[in-house]
Design an enzyme around this catalytic site. Sequence first.
Site, PDB file in Angstrom:
ATOM      1  N   CYS A 117      12.703  28.096  28.005  1.00  0.00           N
ATOM      2  CA  CYS A 117      12.565  27.089  27.121  1.00  0.00           C
ATOM      3  C   CYS A 117      13.937  26.746  26.239  1.00  0.00           C
ATOM      4  O   CYS A 117      13.901  26.013  25.521  1.00  0.00           O
ATOM      5  CB  CYS A 117      11.533  27.549  26.016  1.00  0.00           C
ATOM      6  N   HIS A 256      11.733  23.864  19.257  1.00  0.00           N
ATOM      7  CA  HIS A 256      11.158  23.970  20.596  1.00  0.00           C
ATOM      8  C   HIS A 256       9.449  23.883  20.204  1.00  0.00           C
ATOM      9  O   HIS A 256       9.008  24.628  19.337  1.00  0.00           O
ATOM     10  CB  HIS A 256      11.444  25.326  21.340  1.00  0.00           C
ATOM     11  N   ASN A 286       3.612  22.437  25.604  1.00  0.00           N
ATOM     12  CA  ASN A 286       4.844  23.170  25.890  1.00  0.00           C
ATOM     13  C   ASN A 286       5.394  22.564  27.140  1.00  0.00           C
ATOM     14  O   ASN A 286       5.129  23.100  28.244  1.00  0.00           O
ATOM     15  CB  ASN A 286       4.874  24.461  25.561  1.00  0.00           C
TER      16      ASN A 286
HETATM   17  N1  COA Z   1      -9.530  29.741  24.452  1.00  0.00           N
HETATM   18  C1  COA Z   1     -10.421  30.535  23.776  1.00  0.00           C
HETATM   19  N2  COA Z   1     -10.025  31.880  23.902  1.00  0.00           N
HETATM   20  C2  COA Z   1      -8.732  32.230  24.043  1.00  0.00           C
HETATM   21  C3  COA Z   1      -7.930  31.387  24.679  1.00  0.00           C
HETATM   22  C4  COA Z   1      -8.554  30.049  25.015  1.00  0.00           C
HETATM   23  N3  COA Z   1      -7.596  29.301  25.574  1.00  0.00           N
HETATM   24  N4  COA Z   1      -6.762  32.015  25.098  1.00  0.00           N
HETATM   25  C5  COA Z   1      -6.996  33.273  24.580  1.00  0.00           C
HETATM   26  N5  COA Z   1      -8.113  33.435  23.837  1.00  0.00           N
HETATM   27  C6  COA Z   1      -8.606  34.615  23.261  1.00  0.00           C
HETATM   28  C7  COA Z   1      -8.059  35.783  23.774  1.00  0.00           C
HETATM   29  O1  COA Z   1      -8.609  36.132  24.961  1.00  0.00           O
HETATM   30  C8  COA Z   1      -8.366  36.878  22.621  1.00  0.00           C
HETATM   31  O2  COA Z   1      -9.612  37.250  23.006  1.00  0.00           O
HETATM   32  P1  COA Z   1     -10.044  38.837  22.669  1.00  0.00           P
HETATM   33  O3  COA Z   1      -9.878  38.965  21.250  1.00  0.00           O
HETATM   34  O4  COA Z   1     -11.581  38.877  22.987  1.00  0.00           O
HETATM   35  O5  COA Z   1      -9.210  39.594  23.576  1.00  0.00           O
HETATM   36  C9  COA Z   1      -8.414  36.018  21.422  1.00  0.00           C
HETATM   37  O6  COA Z   1      -8.411  34.577  22.005  1.00  0.00           O
HETATM   38  C10 COA Z   1      -7.462  36.275  20.383  1.00  0.00           C
HETATM   39  O7  COA Z   1      -6.162  36.204  21.120  1.00  0.00           O
HETATM   40  P2  COA Z   1      -4.816  36.267  20.311  1.00  0.00           P
HETATM   41  O8  COA Z   1      -3.785  36.528  21.481  1.00  0.00           O
HETATM   42  O9  COA Z   1      -4.926  37.128  19.106  1.00  0.00           O
HETATM   43  O10 COA Z   1      -4.709  34.714  19.827  1.00  0.00           O
HETATM   44  P3  COA Z   1      -3.353  34.073  19.197  1.00  0.00           P
HETATM   45  O11 COA Z   1      -3.948  33.447  17.886  1.00  0.00           O
HETATM   46  O12 COA Z   1      -2.162  34.871  19.161  1.00  0.00           O
HETATM   47  O13 COA Z   1      -3.284  32.839  20.271  1.00  0.00           O
HETATM   48  C11 COA Z   1      -1.518  32.335  21.804  1.00  0.00           C
HETATM   49  C12 COA Z   1      -3.049  33.137  21.438  1.00  0.00           C
HETATM   50  C13 COA Z   1      -1.377  32.431  23.147  1.00  0.00           C
HETATM   51  C14 COA Z   1      -2.110  30.968  21.573  1.00  0.00           C
HETATM   52  C15 COA Z   1      -0.413  32.504  21.004  1.00  0.00           C
HETATM   53  O14 COA Z   1      -0.346  34.062  20.912  1.00  0.00           O
HETATM   54  C16 COA Z   1       0.790  31.882  21.297  1.00  0.00           C
HETATM   55  O15 COA Z   1       1.036  30.696  21.169  1.00  0.00           O
HETATM   56  N6  COA Z   1       1.958  32.753  21.545  1.00  0.00           N
HETATM   57  C17 COA Z   1       3.052  32.359  21.973  1.00  0.00           C
HETATM   58  C18 COA Z   1       2.956  31.614  23.486  1.00  0.00           C
HETATM   59  C19 COA Z   1       4.168  30.773  23.617  1.00  0.00           C
HETATM   60  O16 COA Z   1       4.337  29.930  22.891  1.00  0.00           O
HETATM   61  N7  COA Z   1       4.699  31.027  24.862  1.00  0.00           N
HETATM   62  C20 COA Z   1       5.865  30.315  25.031  1.00  0.00           C
HETATM   63  C21 COA Z   1       7.113  30.538  24.471  1.00  0.00           C
HETATM   64  S1  COA Z   1       8.506  29.762  24.742  1.00  0.00           S
END
Ligand code: COA
Length: 333
Positions: A117, A256, A286
């Site tokens: 990214c 980003h 993204n």
């Molecule tokens: N729909 C529904 N539930 C989802 C889901 C989706 N698309 N994706 C994940 N979940 C669930 C998980 O499985 C988890 O369930 P569990 O508690 O039963 O295990 C729950 O949601 C909470 O997960 P969590 O990781 O705490 O959620 P979050 O608020 O952190 O959001 C992301 C998850 C991936 C959206 C977030 O962590 C994120 O954006 N991280 C950065 C990713 C990124 O930007 N990557 C590129 C960087 S350049």
Amino acid sequence: MKPNSIYANITAVGKYLPESIITNQHFETELDTSDDWIVSRTGIKQRHKVSNGQASVYMAVKAVEDLFRNSNVSSGDIDSIIVCTITPDMFFPSCACLVQKEIGANKAWGFDLSAACSGFVFGLETASNMIQSGNYKKIIVIGVDTMSSILDYTDRNTCILFGDGAGAVLLESNSTHGIMDSILKVDGNGGDYLYMPGGGSLNPTTEKTIANKLHYVKQDGANVFKRAVKGMTNVTLELMSRNQLSSNEIDLFIPHQANKRIIESVANKLNLNDEQVLINIDKYANTTAATIPIGIHDAINRKKLKHNDNLILSTFGAGFTWGSMYIKWNSDD
Ligand code: COA
């Protein structure tokens, strides 16, 4: 600040998003997820996806064609092409060579740059130093990724986050405006949190690597989230301090676009208001190396960039890689 008075100035911008759009509602029918979850946890409403036969070079060329429509420069004038991507059409030849051929940039050389990214900002820094060397007058830097080619569409943790797209800028020298300063960083300890293990020289593609889904993005989202907020905030504060910029002197912050909550958290820590921050993740998700050039293009379209504006770009990605860049915007409008 750079010691000499040659700055690499952005003189034209282009972008391309594929026609096909995947909405959150599409995922509701395929996965255990909902529009409400995706919007509230990420800010994403839709993303674009290439059609069969289209990939990164196709999108990069379209973005450059758009750039040329916004410029008096033509392909024969280009000295160098840097394509920032982690999803090249193939390992070799590079996308830069294929783009060079497609646009007919007869005197250009070029190469691909891999920093996930952060690729586009790393590419801008590279091109900026090439312009400052005096050896190159016109460089195209492209950020492009075909994330749909490396996503597991059965994994709700990753597939909803990314989209396909391309953005391109033309850099030319200027004595007063352009890229003023940047701070870029890598930390290989982040490699365990966001990566694609298969298809490279360590795990060449076999039936087993495919069965084990090694050719897809793997991510520990919560960890990446925390490191992105911390990394982008701290590096931007360092850059602001080094350039004696206070929060209210930043006219536009283009971060980003990985997650709207990451952007809001960073903006909050930098004491920036909504008007100072560009957000378009709702439309594109993204697009990895493409988010920032697409963001610059959208900022121009939304008339959010004026002559003499202080623009800050900030990025975070796999590696980990991150950094921020200060640009004094030049506009003839
Ligand atoms: N729909 C529904 N539930 C989802 C889901 C989706 N698309 N994706 C994940 N979940 C669930 C998980 O499985 C988890 O369930 P569990 O508690 O039963 O295990 C729950 O949601 C909470 O997960 P969590 O990781 O705490 O959620 P979050 O608020 O952190 O959001 C992301 C998850 C991936 C959206 C977030 O962590 C994120 O954006 N991280 C950065 C990713 C990124 O930007 N990557 C590129 C960087 S350049």
